[in-house]
Motif scaffolding. Structure first.
Motif, PDB file in Angstrom:
ATOM      1  N   ILE A   1       0.843  -1.202   0.000  1.00 45.83           N
ATOM      2  CA  ILE A   1       0.000   0.000   0.000  1.00 45.83           C
ATOM      3  C   ILE A   1       0.876   1.248   0.000  1.00 45.83           C
ATOM      4  O   ILE A   1       0.671   2.178  -0.791  1.00 45.83           O
ATOM      5  CB  ILE A   1      -0.943   0.017   1.222  1.00 45.83           C
ATOM      6  CG1 ILE A   1      -1.984  -1.096   1.114  1.00 45.83           C
ATOM      7  CG2 ILE A   1      -1.641   1.376   1.348  1.00 45.83           C
ATOM      8  CD1 ILE A   1      -2.866  -1.233   2.347  1.00 45.83           C
ATOM      9  N   ILE A   2       1.867   1.249   0.880  1.00 44.26           N
ATOM     10  CA  ILE A   2       2.757   2.405   0.986  1.00 44.26           C
ATOM     11  C   ILE A   2       3.572   2.597  -0.296  1.00 44.26           C
ATOM     12  O   ILE A   2       3.746   3.715  -0.786  1.00 44.26           O
ATOM     13  CB  ILE A   2       3.691   2.258   2.205  1.00 44.26           C
ATOM     14  CG1 ILE A   2       2.857   2.242   3.492  1.00 44.26           C
ATOM     15  CG2 ILE A   2       4.698   3.399   2.256  1.00 44.26           C
ATOM     16  CD1 ILE A   2       3.661   1.987   4.752  1.00 44.26           C
ATOM     17  N   ALA A   3       4.067   1.471  -0.855  1.00 44.08           N
ATOM     18  CA  ALA A   3       4.862   1.553  -2.087  1.00 44.08           C
ATOM     19  C   ALA A   3       4.053   2.139  -3.228  1.00 44.08           C
ATOM     20  O   ALA A   3       4.538   2.981  -3.996  1.00 44.08           O
ATOM     21  CB  ALA A   3       5.396   0.173  -2.462  1.00 44.08           C
ATOM     22  N   PHE A   4       2.781   1.717  -3.347  1.00 42.59           N
ATOM     23  CA  PHE A   4       1.955   2.209  -4.445  1.00 42.59           C
ATOM     24  C   PHE A   4       1.385   3.592  -4.185  1.00 42.59           C
ATOM     25  O   PHE A   4       0.856   4.224  -5.095  1.00 42.59           O
ATOM     26  CB  PHE A   4       0.844   1.204  -4.770  1.00 42.59           C
ATOM     27  CG  PHE A   4       1.328   0.057  -5.598  1.00 42.59           C
ATOM     28  CD1 PHE A   4       1.523   0.205  -6.961  1.00 42.59           C
ATOM     29  CD2 PHE A   4       1.636  -1.157  -5.019  1.00 42.59           C
ATOM     30  CE1 PHE A   4       1.991  -0.844  -7.735  1.00 42.59           C
ATOM     31  CE2 PHE A   4       2.109  -2.213  -5.779  1.00 42.59           C
ATOM     32  CZ  PHE A   4       2.291  -2.061  -7.140  1.00 42.59           C
ATOM     33  N   MET A   5       1.491   4.072  -2.950  1.00 48.65           N
ATOM     34  CA  MET A   5       1.148   5.468  -2.695  1.00 48.65           C
ATOM     35  C   MET A   5       2.048   6.375  -3.521  1.00 48.65           C
ATOM     36  O   MET A   5       1.638   7.452  -3.955  1.00 48.65           O
ATOM     37  CB  MET A   5       1.348   5.807  -1.205  1.00 48.65           C
ATOM     38  CG  MET A   5       0.212   5.437  -0.302  1.00 48.65           C
ATOM     39  SD  MET A   5       0.558   6.038   1.370  1.00 48.65           S
ATOM     40  CE  MET A   5      -0.810   5.322   2.265  1.00 48.65           C
ATOM     41  N   GLY A   6       3.279   5.938  -3.727  1.00 52.69           N
ATOM     42  CA  GLY A   6       4.251   6.753  -4.450  1.00 52.69           C
ATOM     43  C   GLY A   6       3.836   7.086  -5.859  1.00 52.69           C
ATOM     44  O   GLY A   6       4.248   8.117  -6.411  1.00 52.69           O
ATOM     45  N   LEU A   7       2.995   6.228  -6.468  1.00 50.28           N
ATOM     46  CA  LEU A   7       2.549   6.476  -7.837  1.00 50.28           C
ATOM     47  C   LEU A   7       1.559   7.637  -7.887  1.00 50.28           C
ATOM     48  O   LEU A   7       1.732   8.601  -8.623  1.00 50.28           O
ATOM     49  CB  LEU A   7       1.902   5.215  -8.406  1.00 50.28           C
ATOM     50  CG  LEU A   7       1.533   5.246  -9.884  1.00 50.28           C
ATOM     51  CD1 LEU A   7       2.784   5.380 -10.743  1.00 50.28           C
ATOM     52  CD2 LEU A   7       0.779   3.973 -10.260  1.00 50.28           C
ATOM     53  N   GLY A   8       0.518   7.572  -7.055  1.00 54.49           N
ATOM     54  CA  GLY A   8      -0.513   8.610  -7.077  1.00 54.49           C
ATOM     55  C   GLY A   8      -0.163   9.844  -6.274  1.00 54.49           C
ATOM     56  O   GLY A   8      -0.758  10.905  -6.459  1.00 54.49           O
TER      57      GLY A   8
ATOM     58  N   GLY B   1      15.790   6.517  -9.872  1.00 55.14           N
ATOM     59  CA  GLY B   1      16.279   5.698  -8.763  1.00 55.14           C
ATOM     60  C   GLY B   1      15.133   5.130  -7.946  1.00 55.14           C
ATOM     61  O   GLY B   1      15.167   3.972  -7.506  1.00 55.14           O
ATOM     62  N   TRP B   2      14.097   5.939  -7.755  1.00 56.16           N
ATOM     63  CA  TRP B   2      12.886   5.499  -7.074  1.00 56.16           C
ATOM     64  C   TRP B   2      12.272   4.315  -7.835  1.00 56.16           C
ATOM     65  O   TRP B   2      11.815   3.335  -7.234  1.00 56.16           O
ATOM     66  CB  TRP B   2      11.915   6.668  -7.030  1.00 56.16           C
ATOM     67  CG  TRP B   2      10.675   6.523  -6.219  1.00 56.16           C
ATOM     68  CD1 TRP B   2      10.082   5.367  -5.810  1.00 56.16           C
ATOM     69  CD2 TRP B   2       9.851   7.588  -5.722  1.00 56.16           C
ATOM     70  NE1 TRP B   2       8.940   5.642  -5.086  1.00 56.16           N
ATOM     71  CE2 TRP B   2       8.781   6.993  -5.018  1.00 56.16           C
ATOM     72  CE3 TRP B   2       9.903   8.977  -5.812  1.00 56.16           C
ATOM     73  CZ2 TRP B   2       7.787   7.745  -4.417  1.00 56.16           C
ATOM     74  CZ3 TRP B   2       8.912   9.722  -5.216  1.00 56.16           C
ATOM     75  CH2 TRP B   2       7.856   9.126  -4.517  1.00 56.16           C
ATOM     76  N   GLY B   3      12.299   4.389  -9.162  1.00 55.91           N
ATOM     77  CA  GLY B   3      11.759   3.313  -9.989  1.00 55.91           C
ATOM     78  C   GLY B   3      12.515   2.006  -9.807  1.00 55.91           C
ATOM     79  O   GLY B   3      11.914   0.923  -9.848  1.00 55.91           O
ATOM     80  N   LEU B   4      13.831   2.089  -9.588  1.00 57.90           N
ATOM     81  CA  LEU B   4      14.631   0.885  -9.332  1.00 57.90           C
ATOM     82  C   LEU B   4      14.154   0.198  -8.056  1.00 57.90           C
ATOM     83  O   LEU B   4      13.948  -1.018  -8.025  1.00 57.90           O
ATOM     84  CB  LEU B   4      16.109   1.256  -9.213  1.00 57.90           C
ATOM     85  CG  LEU B   4      17.055   0.137  -8.749  1.00 57.90           C
ATOM     86  CD1 LEU B   4      17.036  -1.032  -9.728  1.00 57.90           C
ATOM     87  CD2 LEU B   4      18.469   0.669  -8.560  1.00 57.90           C
ATOM     88  N   GLY B   5      13.985   0.988  -7.007  1.00 58.33           N
ATOM     89  CA  GLY B   5      13.500   0.430  -5.742  1.00 58.33           C
ATOM     90  C   GLY B   5      12.118  -0.170  -5.886  1.00 58.33           C
ATOM     91  O   GLY B   5      11.831  -1.255  -5.362  1.00 58.33           O
ATOM     92  N   ASN B   6      11.262   0.533  -6.624  1.00 55.42           N
ATOM     93  CA  ASN B   6       9.900   0.031  -6.808  1.00 55.42           C
ATOM     94  C   ASN B   6       9.880  -1.270  -7.602  1.00 55.42           C
ATOM     95  O   ASN B   6       9.062  -2.147  -7.359  1.00 55.42           O
ATOM     96  CB  ASN B   6       9.038   1.092  -7.500  1.00 55.42           C
ATOM     97  CG  ASN B   6       7.752   1.350  -6.748  1.00 55.42           C
ATOM     98  OD1 ASN B   6       7.767   1.500  -5.530  1.00 55.42           O
ATOM     99  ND2 ASN B   6       6.642   1.377  -7.445  1.00 55.42           N
ATOM    100  N   ALA B   7      10.775  -1.392  -8.583  1.00 55.47           N
ATOM    101  CA  ALA B   7      10.841  -2.623  -9.374  1.00 55.47           C
ATOM    102  C   ALA B   7      11.181  -3.813  -8.490  1.00 55.47           C
ATOM    103  O   ALA B   7      10.546  -4.871  -8.574  1.00 55.47           O
ATOM    104  CB  ALA B   7      11.875  -2.484 -10.486  1.00 55.47           C
ATOM    105  N   LEU B   8      12.190  -3.644  -7.633  1.00 55.00           N
ATOM    106  CA  LEU B   8      12.580  -4.726  -6.725  1.00 55.00           C
ATOM    107  C   LEU B   8      11.427  -5.083  -5.799  1.00 55.00           C
ATOM    108  O   LEU B   8      11.164  -6.264  -5.535  1.00 55.00           O
ATOM    109  CB  LEU B   8      13.795  -4.299  -5.897  1.00 55.00           C
ATOM    110  CG  LEU B   8      15.119  -4.171  -6.652  1.00 55.00           C
ATOM    111  CD1 LEU B   8      16.190  -3.569  -5.747  1.00 55.00           C
ATOM    112  CD2 LEU B   8      15.564  -5.523  -7.180  1.00 55.00           C
ATOM    113  N   PHE B   9      10.724  -4.056  -5.338  1.00 54.00           N
ATOM    114  CA  PHE B   9       9.625  -4.315  -4.398  1.00 54.00           C
ATOM    115  C   PHE B   9       8.411  -4.921  -5.086  1.00 54.00           C
ATOM    116  O   PHE B   9       7.878  -5.939  -4.650  1.00 54.00           O
ATOM    117  CB  PHE B   9       9.220  -3.028  -3.672  1.00 54.00           C
ATOM    118  CG  PHE B   9       8.138  -3.265  -2.656  1.00 54.00           C
ATOM    119  CD1 PHE B   9       8.472  -3.642  -1.365  1.00 54.00           C
ATOM    120  CD2 PHE B   9       6.800  -3.165  -3.000  1.00 54.00           C
ATOM    121  CE1 PHE B   9       7.475  -3.904  -0.430  1.00 54.00           C
ATOM    122  CE2 PHE B   9       5.803  -3.423  -2.081  1.00 54.00           C
ATOM    123  CZ  PHE B   9       6.148  -3.798  -0.788  1.00 54.00           C
ATOM    124  N   VAL B  10       7.967  -4.291  -6.178  1.00 56.11           N
ATOM    125  CA  VAL B  10       6.717  -4.697  -6.825  1.00 56.11           C
ATOM    126  C   VAL B  10       6.764  -6.142  -7.332  1.00 56.11           C
ATOM    127  O   VAL B  10       5.861  -6.936  -7.074  1.00 56.11           O
ATOM    128  CB  VAL B  10       6.378  -3.740  -7.991  1.00 56.11           C
ATOM    129  CG1 VAL B  10       5.249  -4.285  -8.831  1.00 56.11           C
ATOM    130  CG2 VAL B  10       6.010  -2.367  -7.438  1.00 56.11           C
TER     131      VAL B  10
END
Length: 411
Positions: free
Chosen positions: A37-44, A124-133
């Motif tokens: 939930i927190i990770a996908f908050m970053g998108l919106g 860089g944020w996208g790199l972290g999100n890729a690993l997480f998602v």
């Protein structure tokens, strides 16, 4: 239940699902759910502050949309290495690594003073999100005791909640300063970090017989026509998705709070339909027919936004309603991908995500440029065309994907 450092083991497309209820899950699943939930908050979270960033950093609309382009482009490429990394670090530590990277780059973004620095930090944020998602989906599926289909619904619910709450928080913090949402994400990631460290099971040592994923695995997975079809279709429909997400805020004429409320409505519909409506559609009409219907309806909404771009209430209403069509489609296509080919689910997710985020990377900047070169209506019309093209592509390849109708969502 898998609690080792291995990714999901290879399973056939049709598996026997547990009858355990959706909400009866181990603590580890809820930890990943909350972190998702927190990770996908970053998108919106960024949506309500796009106009403010353009104004305060003296950037054009197309330059600001690069915040989505760099984010998605890095995510697309990074998806190819997530399996290789997770098979070595393990699911738990891959998730934690992703969260730490997101926290660091979002915090640095909050202190940046130029649009180009911000664009780079979003990468860089996208790199972290890729690993997480990529790993979060694999983690929820492997740790869940209610079966793959219900686990996917839980994952989609986390996405919906994150995307819906994100804009509201982004609008509130963004009204104070455009830096607020970036620093807010960093703070929330610290909470997610603590949850994962203490609630996820300790990874066991990888046995000597365990298989380490290869960088080539996602490309090998795409040799399966069914998986390739869904990946390309997702890239095409994501062109419309990110046109709406990255460009619509510029034509609504609303402030940070207003944009936050609009995308809150969008996200709530996305969350509700992904959990409750998608399974009913699939059961009544089948996965492929339901998916195509949702994509056609979404393309019509984009056409309406293109025709009535200067009519504020039409654009606002269309954005909110789009959440329903996108929520249904996200659950339908994710379930289809997980059952499309006889490969590891984590590998299938990485291969599919690589293709879909390419569409998400191209669309935002293209939309901004089309508006600058032609007029504000053109991005939505072009986006609608790409979404319709995804339907055509699925229909052409129907013989290769029709088997996914045998898997019922939520059972």
């Amino acid at each position: 239940m898998v609690t080792t450092k291995q990714s999901i083991s290879a399973e056939p497309a049709k598996v026997k699902e547990s009858q355990t209820g959706l909400l009866t899950q181990p603590k580890a699943v809820w930890a990943v759910f909350f972190a998702s939930i927190i990770a996908f908050m970053g998108l919106g979270l960024v949506d309500p502050i796009l106009p403010a960033i353009a104004d305060q950093l003296h950037a054009t609309h197309s330059e600001v949309t690069l915040l989505f382009t760099s984010y998605n482009a890095v995510m697309a490429v990074a998806m190819l290495i997530t399996g290789m990394i997770s098979s070595r670090l393990g699911i738990k530590w891959t998730l934690i690594t992703g969260i730490v990277i997101i926290a660091v780059f979002s915090a640095l973004g909050g202190f940046s003073n130029s649009i180009w620095a911000l664009v780079g930090l979003r990468g860089g944020w996208g790199l972290g999100n890729a690993l997480f998602v990529a790993t979060a989906l694999a983690a929820i599926v492997s740790l869940s005791n209610s079966g793959t289909a219900k686990a996917i619904i839980l994952y989609e619910a986390a996405i919906g909640l994150g995307i819906s709450v994100g804009p509201l928080l982004g609008g509130s913090l963004g009204a104070i300063s455009w830096r607020g949402p970036f620093l807010g994400v960093a703070s929330l990631m610290i909470i997610a970090f603590i949850c994962l460290v203490f609630l996820m099971p300790k990874p066991e040592k990888m046995s000597s017989g365990s298989t380490k994923a290869s960088l080539l695995d996602p490309f090998r997975a795409l040799k399966h026509r069914s998986l390739l079809t869904f990946g390309i279709a997702a890239a095409l429909y994501n062109f419309g998705f990110f046109t709406l997400l990255a460009y619509a805020p510029f034509v609504m004429g609303l402030g940070e709070h207003g944009l936050g409320y609009v995308f809150l409505g969008w996200g709530i519909l996305l969350a509700i339909t992904s959990v409750f409506m998608a399974p009913k559609l699939q059961k009544s009409f089948g996965t492929i027919k339901s998916m195509c219907a949702m994509l056609i309806l979404f393309s019509l909404l984009l056409v309406a936004m293109g025709i009535w771009t200067s009519t504020q209430w039409v654009v606002i209403g269309a954005v909110i309603l789009a959440g329903a069509f996108l929520g249904n489609n996200n659950t339908l296509i994710t379930t289809a991908v997980m059952n499309a080919a006889p490969v590891e689910r984590s590998t299938a997710s990485a291969a599919y995500s690589f293709l879909r985020f390419i569409g998400g990377a191209i669309a935002p900047f293209t939309a901004g440029k089309l508006a600058e070169v032609f007029n504000p209506s053109v991005p939505f019309i072009v986006g609608a065309g790409f979404v319709l093209l995804s339907v055509v592509f699925i229909i052409i390849n129907h013989a290769h994907v029709k088997h996914v109708d045998d898997v019922e969502i939520g059972h």
